[in-house]
Design a protein around this motif. Structure first.
Motif, PDB file in Angstrom:
ATOM      1  N   UNK A  34      -7.681 -37.526 -23.163  1.00 57.91           N
ATOM      2  CA  UNK A  34      -7.382 -37.071 -21.805  1.00 57.91           C
ATOM      3  C   UNK A  34      -5.938 -36.591 -21.697  1.00 57.91           C
ATOM      4  N   UNK A  35      -5.061 -37.142 -22.503  1.00 52.00           N
ATOM      5  CA  UNK A  35      -3.653 -36.740 -22.490  1.00 52.00           C
ATOM      6  C   UNK A  35      -3.382 -35.529 -23.378  1.00 52.00           C
ATOM      7  N   UNK A  36      -4.448 -34.924 -23.915  1.00 55.24           N
ATOM      8  CA  UNK A  36      -4.299 -33.665 -24.636  1.00 55.24           C
ATOM      9  C   UNK A  36      -4.276 -33.745 -26.151  1.00 55.24           C
ATOM     10  N   UNK A  37      -4.382 -34.943 -26.719  1.00 53.69           N
ATOM     11  CA  UNK A  37      -4.407 -35.034 -28.175  1.00 53.69           C
ATOM     12  C   UNK A  37      -5.773 -34.587 -28.678  1.00 53.69           C
ATOM     13  N   UNK A  38      -5.768 -33.880 -29.829  1.00 53.77           N
ATOM     14  CA  UNK A  38      -7.019 -33.335 -30.365  1.00 53.77           C
ATOM     15  C   UNK A  38      -7.183 -33.548 -31.862  1.00 53.77           C
ATOM     16  N   UNK A  39      -6.112 -33.704 -32.566  1.00 52.27           N
ATOM     17  CA  UNK A  39      -6.164 -33.772 -34.029  1.00 52.27           C
ATOM     18  C   UNK A  39      -6.103 -35.200 -34.532  1.00 52.27           C
ATOM     19  N   UNK A  40      -6.730 -35.449 -35.660  1.00 48.79           N
ATOM     20  CA  UNK A  40      -6.734 -36.761 -36.298  1.00 48.79           C
ATOM     21  C   UNK A  40      -5.308 -37.297 -36.417  1.00 48.79           C
ATOM     22  N   UNK A  41      -4.408 -36.476 -36.930  1.00 41.66           N
ATOM     23  CA  UNK A  41      -3.023 -36.900 -37.127  1.00 41.66           C
ATOM     24  C   UNK A  41      -2.319 -37.242 -35.828  1.00 41.66           C
ATOM     25  N   UNK A  81     -10.850 -32.803 -32.034  1.00 41.73           N
ATOM     26  CA  UNK A  81     -11.756 -33.637 -31.259  1.00 41.73           C
ATOM     27  C   UNK A  81     -11.520 -33.346 -29.792  1.00 41.73           C
ATOM     28  N   UNK A  82     -12.580 -32.999 -29.096  1.00 39.87           N
ATOM     29  CA  UNK A  82     -12.465 -32.709 -27.664  1.00 39.87           C
ATOM     30  C   UNK A  82     -13.487 -33.540 -26.891  1.00 39.87           C
ATOM     31  N   UNK A  83     -13.134 -33.864 -25.669  1.00 40.05           N
ATOM     32  CA  UNK A  83     -14.026 -34.628 -24.809  1.00 40.05           C
ATOM     33  C   UNK A  83     -15.229 -33.784 -24.404  1.00 40.05           C
ATOM     34  N   UNK A  84     -16.394 -34.396 -24.419  1.00 42.98           N
ATOM     35  CA  UNK A  84     -17.600 -33.772 -23.895  1.00 42.98           C
ATOM     36  C   UNK A  84     -17.679 -34.088 -22.404  1.00 42.98           C
ATOM     37  N   UNK A  85     -18.697 -33.580 -21.735  1.00 42.34           N
ATOM     38  CA  UNK A  85     -18.900 -33.953 -20.331  1.00 42.34           C
ATOM     39  C   UNK A  85     -19.102 -35.460 -20.206  1.00 42.34           C
ATOM     40  N   UNK A  86     -19.834 -36.038 -21.140  1.00 47.34           N
ATOM     41  CA  UNK A  86     -20.033 -37.492 -21.146  1.00 47.34           C
ATOM     42  C   UNK A  86     -18.686 -38.195 -21.293  1.00 47.34           C
ATOM     43  N   UNK A  87     -17.830 -37.685 -22.157  1.00 46.17           N
ATOM     44  CA  UNK A  87     -16.505 -38.267 -22.344  1.00 46.17           C
ATOM     45  C   UNK A  87     -15.637 -38.111 -21.107  1.00 46.17           C
ATOM     46  N   UNK A  88     -15.703 -36.942 -20.479  1.00 43.85           N
ATOM     47  CA  UNK A  88     -14.931 -36.725 -19.254  1.00 43.85           C
ATOM     48  C   UNK A  88     -15.398 -37.646 -18.136  1.00 43.85           C
ATOM     49  N   UNK A  89     -16.662 -38.080 -18.219  1.00 44.19           N
ATOM     50  CA  UNK A  89     -17.185 -39.022 -17.236  1.00 44.19           C
ATOM     51  C   UNK A  89     -16.519 -40.387 -17.289  1.00 44.19           C
ATOM     52  N   UNK A  90     -15.774 -40.648 -18.368  1.00 46.59           N
ATOM     53  CA  UNK A  90     -15.035 -41.913 -18.484  1.00 46.59           C
ATOM     54  C   UNK A  90     -13.732 -41.911 -17.677  1.00 46.59           C
ATOM     55  N   UNK A  91     -13.358 -40.776 -17.123  1.00 41.54           N
ATOM     56  CA  UNK A  91     -12.086 -40.693 -16.404  1.00 41.54           C
ATOM     57  C   UNK A  91     -11.950 -41.740 -15.303  1.00 41.54           C
TER      58      UNK A  91
END
Length: 172
Positions: A34-41, A81-91
């Motif tokens: 949610x804070x914008x991180x996307x990469x494994x590292x 790695x990006x949030x799906x709609x299901x993931x965004x539902x965790x907000x």
């Protein structure tokens, strides 16, 4: 290593999701997404987590449809790695956890980070639980009962309702 008990068949709407997000690392990964991180590292640097543990947690979140992997935008061999709609539902869940933490684990005005509304630059209001008639409710006002005892179960809004809400977001 002790194998964790699966709750995927549990009749409880709290127990089932715990297979996907029931450890602190998974929730912290979702927070970072949610804070914008996307990469494994990026996740590894933020969390200080061993690669093998991070790999397992990311794989679990992808398998549960909370994150998805997509090719990196610059055309490299890396994935993000990006949030799906299901993931965004965790907000709302993360906001509730954050607000609970601010209230019970920090002294008044001692919390160094606040969630703000980007448009107004003001802190987000505390979440409130309300009944169908709009009353503010708490634990003493609720009960868990079988669906057939309440008449009709909760029905998620149709896609046309969601599409309408999404298309009017700029007007709010």
């Amino acid at each position: 290593m002790v194998k964790r008990t699966s709750h995927k068949e549990a009749p409880c709407a709290i127990a089932r999701p715990l297979d996907a997000i029931g450890d602190w690392w998974s929730l912290l990964i979702v927070r970072d997404a949610f804070n914008g991180l996307e990469r494994f590292g990026e996740f590894q640097k933020s969390l200080g987590l061993a690669k093998n543990i991070l790999t397992v947690r990311l794989r679990n979140l992808v398998e549960h449809g909370i994150l998805e992997t997509v090719p990196a935008s610059e055309g490299s061999a890396y994935q993000k790695y990006v949030l799906t709609e299901k993931g965004k539902g965790l907000f709302p869940l993360l906001v509730a956890l954050r607000q609970w933490g601010e209230q019970y684990f920090f002294e008044m005005d001692d919390c160094p980070l606040r969630l703000i509304d980007k448009r107004q630059g003001l802190p987000v209001r505390r979440l409130e639980l309300r009944s169908q008639d709009g009353r503010l409710i708490g634990p003493d006002d609720t009960a868990v009962v079988p669906v057939d005892e309440i008449g009709s179960p909760y029905v998620a809004p149709s896609s046309s309702v969601r599409d309408h809400e999404t298309s009017n977001e700029g007007e709010r």
